[in-house]
Design an enzyme around this catalytic site. Structure first.
Site, PDB file in Angstrom:
ATOM      1  N   SER A  13       0.811  -1.213   0.000  1.00  0.00           N
ATOM      2  CA  SER A  13       0.000   0.000   0.000  1.00  0.00           C
ATOM      3  C   SER A  13       0.852   1.275   0.000  1.00  0.00           C
ATOM      4  O   SER A  13       1.543   1.566   0.975  1.00  0.00           O
ATOM      5  CB  SER A  13      -0.895  -0.051   1.246  1.00  0.00           C
ATOM      6  OG  SER A  13      -1.321   1.209   1.638  1.00  0.00           O
TER       7      SER A  13
HETATM    8  N1  LIG Z   1      -7.541   8.688   1.563  1.00  0.00           N
HETATM    9  C1  LIG Z   1      -6.672   7.644   2.011  1.00  0.00           C
HETATM   10  C2  LIG Z   1      -6.764   6.503   1.035  1.00  0.00           C
HETATM   11  C3  LIG Z   1      -6.008   5.276   1.486  1.00  0.00           C
HETATM   12  C4  LIG Z   1      -6.254   4.101   0.556  1.00  0.00           C
HETATM   13  O1  LIG Z   1      -6.859   4.224  -0.513  1.00  0.00           O
HETATM   14  N2  LIG Z   1      -5.756   2.939   0.937  1.00  0.00           N
HETATM   15  C5  LIG Z   1      -6.003   1.740   0.193  1.00  0.00           C
HETATM   16  C6  LIG Z   1      -4.797   0.815   0.249  1.00  0.00           C
HETATM   17  S1  LIG Z   1      -3.410   1.540  -0.622  1.00  0.00           S
HETATM   18  C7  LIG Z   1      -7.183   1.042   0.844  1.00  0.00           C
HETATM   19  O2  LIG Z   1      -7.036   0.164   1.650  1.00  0.00           O
HETATM   20  N3  LIG Z   1      -8.371   1.509   0.488  1.00  0.00           N
HETATM   21  C8  LIG Z   1      -9.601   1.026   1.033  1.00  0.00           C
HETATM   22  C9  LIG Z   1     -10.722   1.989   0.757  1.00  0.00           C
HETATM   23  O3  LIG Z   1     -10.465   3.082   0.237  1.00  0.00           O
HETATM   24  O4  LIG Z   1     -11.855   1.642   1.072  1.00  0.00           O
HETATM   25  C10 LIG Z   1      -5.247   8.187   2.128  1.00  0.00           C
HETATM   26  O5  LIG Z   1      -4.959   9.276   1.585  1.00  0.00           O
HETATM   27  O6  LIG Z   1      -4.408   7.553   2.777  1.00  0.00           O
END
Ligand SMILES: N[C@@H](CCC(=O)N[C@@H](CS)C(=O)NCC(=O)O)C(=O)O
EC number: 2.5.1.18
Length: 224
Positions: A13
């Site tokens: 991630s």
């Molecule tokens: N807005 C969050 C997004 C994080 C994200 O998209 N993480 C991914 C893995 S790289 C995830 O697990 N997403 C699940 C989801 O968005 O429901 C950030 O900026 O950190």
């Protein structure tokens, strides 16, 4: 009660990398305890019925590289994806082996967990390497300062029940706390209350929960 942050992450991630580096910088700036908790995002996705964002909607998938490039610049983190390698590793081969290796190292020499995780992120997200290969994992471990003997033992340990159970236990802990993705962050405030936070983009809120000032991206404290 001392304030603390627990960061649940998987090196698959890129957003977890951003949160991990910020947590390491804030450990210094805020003088708080930061506990790194390697988990398996695939298990979290399955248990929560969620899917990686790029698989939820093609439109979202098209926007992600732009979002990640902006964040990488803002935080000063060298994300430079090789799209073919990223898709193959993230969606086909998976990072279970890499996460088991980090867990094995965390169990035997936790002082190496941070740098090993960082080197695996660099290998995968900056250099486009295939971190499902033992040779790539070993190279990252060597850069993190592990000896050849320790690498060999950790590769063997990464297949042991103890290591697998520990990875399952951190994954389960996050799932029980409500995790549906990564990074998943447990913030314990001054009164001992735990707050669960999703994402690498919630530092102003975490600062507020901890009664601290949000100091910006702290690029001068980068360990990269
Ligand atoms: N807005 C969050 C997004 C994080 C994200 O998209 N993480 C991914 C893995 S790289 C995830 O697990 N997403 C699940 C989801 O968005 O429901 C950030 O900026 O950190």
């Amino acid at each position: 009660m001392a304030e603390s942050i627990e960061v649940y992450y998987d090196v698959v991630s890129p957003y977890s990398w951003l949160a991990f580096e910020m947590a390491c910088r804030l450990r210094e700036a805020w003088r708080i305890s930061v506990k790194l908790k390697p988990f398996f995002l695939g298990g979290v996705m399955k248990a929560s019925g969620n899917k990686p964002p790029a698989l939820v909607s093609p439109t979202k998938g098209m926007h992600l590289p732009t979002d990640i490039a902006r964040l990488a610049k803002f935080y000063g983190i060298p994300i430079n994806h090789n799209p073919e390698n990223f898709v193959r590793v993230a969606f086909s081969k998976g990072t279970l082996g890499a996460m088991r290796f980090i867990t094995a190292v965390d169990l035997c020499c936790p002082e190496k967990t941070e740098e090993l995780s960082r080197q695996l992120w660099i290998a995968f997200h900056s250099q486009g390497k295939d971190i499902t290969e033992d040779s790539v994992i070993s190279e990252a471990a060597r850069k993190a300062g592990l000896t050849d003997k320790c690498i060999e033992e950790s590769l063997a340990d990464s297949r042991s029940a103890t290591t697998k159970n520990r990875l399952v236990s951190y994954t389960q802990e996050a799932i029980e706390g409500g995790a549906f993705g990564a990074p998943w962050i447990a913030v314990t405030d001054r009164s001992g209350k735990k707050h669960m936070v999703f994402g690498s983009d919630r530092w102003e809120i975490i600062a507020d929960l901890l009664g601290k000032d949000y100091p910006g991206p702290l690029r001068h404290l980068s360990k990269l």
